[in-house]
Scaffold this active site. Structure first.
Site, short mmCIF file in Angstrom:
data_model
loop_
_atom_site.label_atom_id
_atom_site.label_comp_id
_atom_site.label_asym_id
_atom_site.label_seq_id
_atom_site.Cartn_x
_atom_site.Cartn_y
_atom_site.Cartn_z
NE ARG A 71 -4.31 -1.41 0.39
CZ ARG A 71 -5.36 -1.13 1.15
NH1 ARG A 71 -5.42 -0.01 1.80
NH2 ARG A 71 -6.34 -1.99 1.24
NE ARG A 102 -6.90 5.85 2.61
CZ ARG A 102 -7.76 5.00 3.15
NH1 ARG A 102 -9.00 5.37 3.39
NH2 ARG A 102 -7.38 3.78 3.48
NE ARG A 132 -9.97 7.48 -3.45
CZ ARG A 132 -11.25 7.65 -3.79
NH1 ARG A 132 -11.56 8.47 -4.76
NH2 ARG A 132 -12.20 6.99 -3.16
CG ASP A 166 -8.93 -2.93 -4.05
OD1 ASP A 166 -8.32 -2.27 -3.19
OD2 ASP A 166 -9.71 -3.87 -3.76
CE1 TYR A 199 -12.83 -7.23 2.07
CE2 TYR A 199 -11.31 -8.92 1.32
CZ TYR A 199 -11.58 -7.82 2.10
OH TYR A 199 -10.61 -7.31 2.92
O1 CP3 Z 1 -0.04 -1.46 -2.49
C1 CP3 Z 1 -0.30 -0.54 -3.31
O2 CP3 Z 1 0.13 0.61 -3.18
C2 CP3 Z 1 -1.12 -0.89 -4.54
C3 CP3 Z 1 -2.53 -0.75 -4.47
C4 CP3 Z 1 -3.40 -1.65 -3.60
C5 CP3 Z 1 -4.63 -1.19 -3.08
N1 CP3 Z 1 -5.28 -2.24 -2.51
C6 CP3 Z 1 -5.13 0.19 -3.20
C7 CP3 Z 1 -6.17 0.66 -2.27
C8 CP3 Z 1 -3.28 -3.00 -3.25
C9 CP3 Z 1 -2.14 -3.96 -3.49
C10 CP3 Z 1 -4.49 -3.37 -2.58
C11 CP3 Z 1 -4.78 -4.74 -2.11
C12 CP3 Z 1 -5.98 -4.98 -1.29
N2 CP3 Z 1 -7.21 -4.40 -1.41
C13 CP3 Z 1 -6.05 -5.95 -0.27
C14 CP3 Z 1 -4.93 -6.90 0.10
C15 CP3 Z 1 -3.94 -6.29 1.00
C16 CP3 Z 1 -4.44 -5.98 2.39
O3 CP3 Z 1 -4.47 -4.77 2.71
O4 CP3 Z 1 -4.79 -6.90 3.12
C17 CP3 Z 1 -7.34 -5.92 0.27
C18 CP3 Z 1 -7.87 -6.76 1.40
C19 CP3 Z 1 -8.07 -4.92 -0.47
C20 CP3 Z 1 -9.50 -4.56 -0.31
C21 CP3 Z 1 -9.66 -3.16 0.09
N3 CP3 Z 1 -9.38 -2.08 -0.72
C22 CP3 Z 1 -10.13 -2.67 1.33
C23 CP3 Z 1 -10.52 -3.53 2.53
C24 CP3 Z 1 -10.13 -1.27 1.24
C25 CP3 Z 1 -10.70 -0.31 2.25
C26 CP3 Z 1 -9.78 -0.05 3.38
C27 CP3 Z 1 -9.02 1.21 3.14
O5 CP3 Z 1 -7.80 1.20 3.36
O6 CP3 Z 1 -9.66 2.19 2.73
C28 CP3 Z 1 -9.61 -0.92 -0.03
C29 CP3 Z 1 -9.43 0.44 -0.57
C30 CP3 Z 1 -8.09 0.80 -1.11
N4 CP3 Z 1 -7.31 0.00 -1.91
C31 CP3 Z 1 -7.41 2.03 -0.91
C32 CP3 Z 1 -6.21 1.96 -1.65
C33 CP3 Z 1 -5.16 3.03 -1.80
C34 CP3 Z 1 -7.94 3.23 -0.14
C35 CP3 Z 1 -9.10 3.85 -0.83
C36 CP3 Z 1 -8.98 5.30 -1.16
O7 CP3 Z 1 -7.88 5.83 -1.43
O8 CP3 Z 1 -10.03 5.95 -1.17
#
Ligand code: CP3
Length: 345
Positions: free
Chosen positions: A24, A28, A37, A74, A149
């Site tokens: 990640r 943010r 964003r 994602d 999910y």
């Molecule tokens: O790592 C990186 O920089 C690449 C991008 C990436 C994202 N999600 C962007 C993201 C990667 C590799 C993921 C993987 C992901 N997504 C996982 C596996 C890794 C982990 O964290 O366990 C999972 C479970 C998800 C599902 C997911 N996506 C959730 C549960 C959420 C909400 C929680 C949160 O942090 O907001 C997301 C949203 C998400 N995916 C964001 C980002 C940058 C935040 C949303 C935003 O910017 O508005």
């Protein structure tokens, strides 16, 4: 020009300092990410806009000089490609509509890579802009994690560590759950193949919800689908290294490393240094600084980085966090870690 250090570590080389990237790393905690964003109508549209996704991918590399970029996307794009509605509620996280029948999803699985062609275009755009010593990582969610999910969508238990509803289904309705995992193996393999063709030089499989399972369930929901996914991905002609990240698998991480024909194993925050060493004797490892220690900073952060270097630096290792970076981590703490391991002046 020799290969990117990240790829050398995945092939089993022990380097003078570990290559480093953070899960990640685009997100943010970066002001430039928040600005970008704000231009997107919603999170999924952001992920599927190649110019914006490429920019988000490159932001942390410009700022910190990480050794690898991970494509901005994602794991929940796959349910969408399989016909299930996915959206993100601000401040709450992902929401999914009712899951289509496994039969209906099976018809869409072969087309998952094509459906997500926008992610391929993001990868190609990033590769054009990355210097040759930096590696580009593609990814997908592991079948079980994505299934939690998909199965949980209606129940709003999302975010709960034990994935109670999905795990209950795994026991109570094994036919439906196993059929869903089979569909996800096929769709994810096609998606990984598309990413490799578009320029991904390594691929990570995120099993975010491997924790807390008895070993028979771990065999069925984690080991078997990962073996099938690796085999199917190779069968489709993908040759780049594959990293498996069975988060929370604890002592079962050793079995994972020994039994899944994966190239490297991502370890999570709770993995003891000794267990990490044993896994490292089997496969190159990646991990596992506590994201909360990165948030706290200070002398304790330096001490733990030193401990990790001492314990794992004598073998093939990619420095990373044990889970994703948190939105309120100070940028100076990231810089502190990079300086400490010698990846930044
Ligand atoms: O790592 C990186 O920089 C690449 C991008 C990436 C994202 N999600 C962007 C993201 C990667 C590799 C993921 C993987 C992901 N997504 C996982 C596996 C890794 C982990 O964290 O366990 C999972 C479970 C998800 C599902 C997911 N996506 C959730 C549960 C959420 C909400 C929680 C949160 O942090 O907001 C997301 C949203 C998400 N995916 C964001 C980002 C940058 C935040 C949303 C935003 O910017 O508005």
């Amino acid at each position: 020009m020799s290969d990117p250090v990240f790829l050398r570590a995945l092939r089993g080389e022990t380097l003078e300092r570990p290559p480093v990237w953070f899960m990640r790393q685009a997100g943010r905690y970066l002001p430039e990410y928040r600005a970008l964003r704000a231009e997107a109508p919603d999170f999924i549209a952001f992920c599927l806009n190649p110019e914006m996704a490429a920019e988000a991918t490159l932001q942390p590399l410009r700022r910190f000089g990480f050794d690898a970029a991970i494509i901005f996307a994602d794991i929940l794009l796959i349910p969408q490609a399989l016909g299930q509605e996915v959206w993100f509620e601000a401040g709450e996280g992902p929401r999914l509509g009712a899951m289509p029948s496994p039969g209906h999803m099976a018809e869409l699985a072969a087309g998952a890579g094509d459906h997500l062609g926008a992610v391929g275009r993001s990868l190609s755009l990033v590769r054009e802009q990355l210097t040759p010593e930096k590696a580009l990582i593609g990814f997908c969610g592991a079948p079980w994690t994505v299934a939690t999910y998909m199965l949980d969508g209606e129940h709003r238990t999302i975010g709960k560590g034990e994935r109670a509803q999905a795990r209950t289904y795994a026991y109570a309705d094994p036919k439906r759950v196993d059929a869903t995992l089979d569909v996800l193996v096929e769709a994810s393999a096609r998606y990984l193949k598309m990413q490799a063709d578009a320029g991904a030089q390594a691929l990570q499989i995120f099993e975010s919800w491997a924790e807390g399972m008895p070993d028979d369930l771990f065999e069925r929901l984690v080991l078997a689908p990962h073996k099938a996914l690796v085999a199917r991905t190779r069968e489709l002609g993908v040759t780049v290294p594959l990293i498996g990240f069975p988060r929370g698998s604890a002592a079962l991480a050793e079995r994972y490393a020994a039994e899944v024909p994966i190239d490297a194993v991502g370890l999570d925050t709770a993995c003891p240094l000794e267990v990490g060493k044993r896994v490292q004797a089997i496969k190159p490892i990646q991990g596992a600084l506590d994201p909360l220690l990165l948030r706290a900073g200070g002398a304790a952060l330096d001490r733990r980085v030193d401990q990790l270097m001492e314990a794992w630096g004598q073998g093939p290792w990619v420095f990373n966090l044990g889970h994703g970076i948190l939105p309120d981590v100070p940028i100076s703490h990231v810089e502190q870690v990079l300086r400490r391991i010698g990846a930044q002046d």
